[in-house]
Scaffold this active site. Sequence first.
Site, short mmCIF file in Angstrom:
data_model
loop_
_atom_site.label_atom_id
_atom_site.label_comp_id
_atom_site.label_asym_id
_atom_site.label_seq_id
_atom_site.Cartn_x
_atom_site.Cartn_y
_atom_site.Cartn_z
CD GLU A 8 -2.92 -1.06 2.35
OE1 GLU A 8 -3.22 0.04 2.86
OE2 GLU A 8 -3.33 -2.15 2.78
CG ASP A 81 -1.73 -2.55 5.48
OD1 ASP A 81 -0.60 -2.84 5.03
OD2 ASP A 81 -2.07 -1.40 5.80
CG ASP A 83 -6.42 -3.55 7.64
OD1 ASP A 83 -6.56 -3.61 6.41
OD2 ASP A 83 -5.88 -2.60 8.21
CD GLU A 85 -11.34 0.04 4.65
OE1 GLU A 85 -11.27 0.30 3.43
OE2 GLU A 85 -12.41 -0.01 5.28
CE1 TYR A 284 1.94 4.01 6.73
CE2 TYR A 284 0.25 2.85 7.94
CZ TYR A 284 0.62 3.71 6.93
OH TYR A 284 -0.34 4.27 6.15
NE ARG A 286 -1.69 6.75 7.20
CZ ARG A 286 -1.07 7.73 6.55
NH1 ARG A 286 -1.14 8.97 6.99
NH2 ARG A 286 -0.38 7.48 5.46
CG HIS A 329 0.58 -1.27 9.97
ND1 HIS A 329 -0.72 -0.84 9.87
CD2 HIS A 329 1.05 -1.35 8.72
CE1 HIS A 329 -1.02 -0.66 8.59
NE2 HIS A 329 0.04 -0.96 7.87
#
Length: 774
Positions: A8, A81, A83, A85, A284, A286, A329
């Site tokens: 991403e 990732d 998850d 999303e 990362y 976020r 993450h």
Amino acid sequence: MKNLLIVESPAKAKTIEGYLGKDFLVKSSYGHIRDLVKTDDAIDVNDNFKQKYEVPADKKAVVSELKKLAKEAETVWLASDEDREGEAISWHLYETLGLRDDKTKRIVFHEITKPAILKAIESPRGIDFNLVNAQQARRVLDRLVGFELSPVLWKKVKPSLSAGRVQSVAVRLIVEREREINRFKPEAAFKIVAVFHTGNLKESFKAELPQRFSEVEEAERFLAACAEATFMINSLETKPSKRNPAAPFTTSTLQQEASRKLGFSVARTMSVAQRLYEAGRITYMRTDSVNLSDTALQGAEQEIKSAYGEKYHKRRQYRTKSAGAQEAHEAIRPTYFDRHTIDGDNAEKRLYELIWKRSIASQMSEAEFEKTTAKIGISTRKEELVANGEIMRFDGFLKVYFESTDDDQEPNIDDNADNTLLPPLQQHQQVELRSMTATERFSRPPARYTEASLVKKLEELGIGRPSTYAPTISTIQNRGYAVKEDRDGKPRDYRVLELTDGRVSTSGKTEITGAEKSKLFPTDIGVVVNDFLVEHFKGIVDFNFTAKVEKEFDEIAQGMKEWTDMLHSFYGPFHTEVESTIKHADRATNERELGMDPETGKRVSVRIGRFGPMVQIGSADDEEKPRFASLRPGQMIETITFEEALELFKLPKKVGEFEDKEMTVAIGRFGPYIRHDNSFYSLPKGVDPHDVTTDSAIQIIKDKRQRDSEKIIRVFEENPEARIENGRWGPFIRFGKQNIKIPKGADVENIAYADVLKWAEADDKKPKKRGKKA
DNA sequence: CAGTGAGCGAGCTTCCGCTTGACTT
């Protein structure tokens, strides 16, 4: 090219490329590559919520490049990732790039370390469509809520407003907190603090009465009794205590600490962190995870042992407390623990050090204390005074870091009886009273939210995600629902009783209370919108709405529920409510009538007008035109009093003439000022605008002119409107109403009038800076 | 840095989450 691996984030891609050999090309999708079309027909509610997707303009280039590379690759690895999303991103890539099953592999990892990535490549899987469906349900629900609620507000409140599952709850929290504060009635009570000594004046210490007296007479009686009393150590207890370090940073805790310790807004924290991430300094930024990779744990251990010694290290794994955490993450940590500081601008350095310290401390031993509590008996009373002392036996993690708290506003006077050293004391020992005070203290209302404490609250409620906290906070301010402001406090009197030399004396003191710095306040429009939504869409702005739907998204993700079923059962009743609200609800307003104007006998009312909140005297039907006045910053329709409203009509006021021109006193955006001949003169601090007379106004104008003339370096002969002045950042040219920067390299001493004309023209052609909306 | 506050109505506004630049100061 054999392998194309897509992640991403481009910074992540760069790192991973280094871990994998020449056979891998690593590219980034830059987040989502597709979204619902922006129009109202994005979702067909009559056809099982069928969605219309498009590649947004700014993603076209990325998509076409990826498409080309995917065609050339033998295998495409979708490594977004792990998850909801991320899974959806993989699916959108699969669809949009036209990938084939037999040459596509889906892999996941939770940390960007070489072993984690190699391991992931060994165990690829397919796309998890349950997870994808859960994301679609989330996306569709948010669109339906946002795009059906917002138009209701356009009709019933005002155009361009917005509502949504996340932002509307954020506004609600602010509005309700403000009301709690307005309703709050402080309760006064007297707090007793004594100073004792052991007979040796150098060995003095503080003790406090655990209970407080609500009446001044009680406090007085207590002090009077103590005047006659002897004091003895009734009990003495020493206990060891420990303090553990806080978990490493997540997005939300980083925003909170950076706000408290560095004074950063949440947006600033994120943009500085982004730069640190792109420079390879931190992982990362976020994330909702407090987890550290094995690589990180080893790195921290090595650094702690070499910098502080073996006994300072303690390996710790933390567990996330927040519900709904997806933990795709690691926690936010330095990439290299041996870098205590970094190069960069001031903000980058400070934020990095905060992250470094927090991460290192999280792997350090607990701090050890010895806490001593002495209870002191009073011969004339049954109460006991308590003295606390604390000695640090071992600093542990406190060597590098201590976490601050939110409740450091308005510290109580004399509140530091804790955490001090006590002199050597013994049980039954007599101690001598040096002084004793009873200070009137007030209970405090709940604290207003800062940006960061609002994020904390939202996270606790499971509302919003690490990537949206900062944008959400900005949205509610941009829409005019809330403002971040400083407010002056108000003076408050309190009483202090003092016992010295056997006598009780009383004195009155004044403190400032209620001062606020960078706090979130609701606006009048925020209040109206919130009350409207709470009245008509209670379910959506319920604090548990997100938690409730998240539970259903989880069931969809586990394959236990059909995503369209969930949406059907939500959308049916919701849409009915929308329709009936449009049809039946009254226009929302918070108009209030305050009373009758004593001068004219006409109605005085407050409401939101075309230009914002205002007071009106009289009505449009009257023969005489109604009079209007805007509310001042800090005033709200809900709380403004009749007197304050009338006060607004006393200004602007003509205060006489000077140099044949009228002088007018008014209050503007930057405070009270005098207007004279199209110039503005701010009133000196502390001068009440109602008290300004002709003479004092003239004096203020003359003073300002005097100060201005001292700034003038040179006036051009050709045109007295053109002059060089000393400004805040050095010399500049004032040319009528134009302020012109002196170009770099120009010789300030020898500027010719021709230069000024040239620069003025160039300056005029520059695009005007956008004015901020008031 | 003011005061302003009518009515008509075309065309537009708006969500949350995942990512960075391209902007301007």
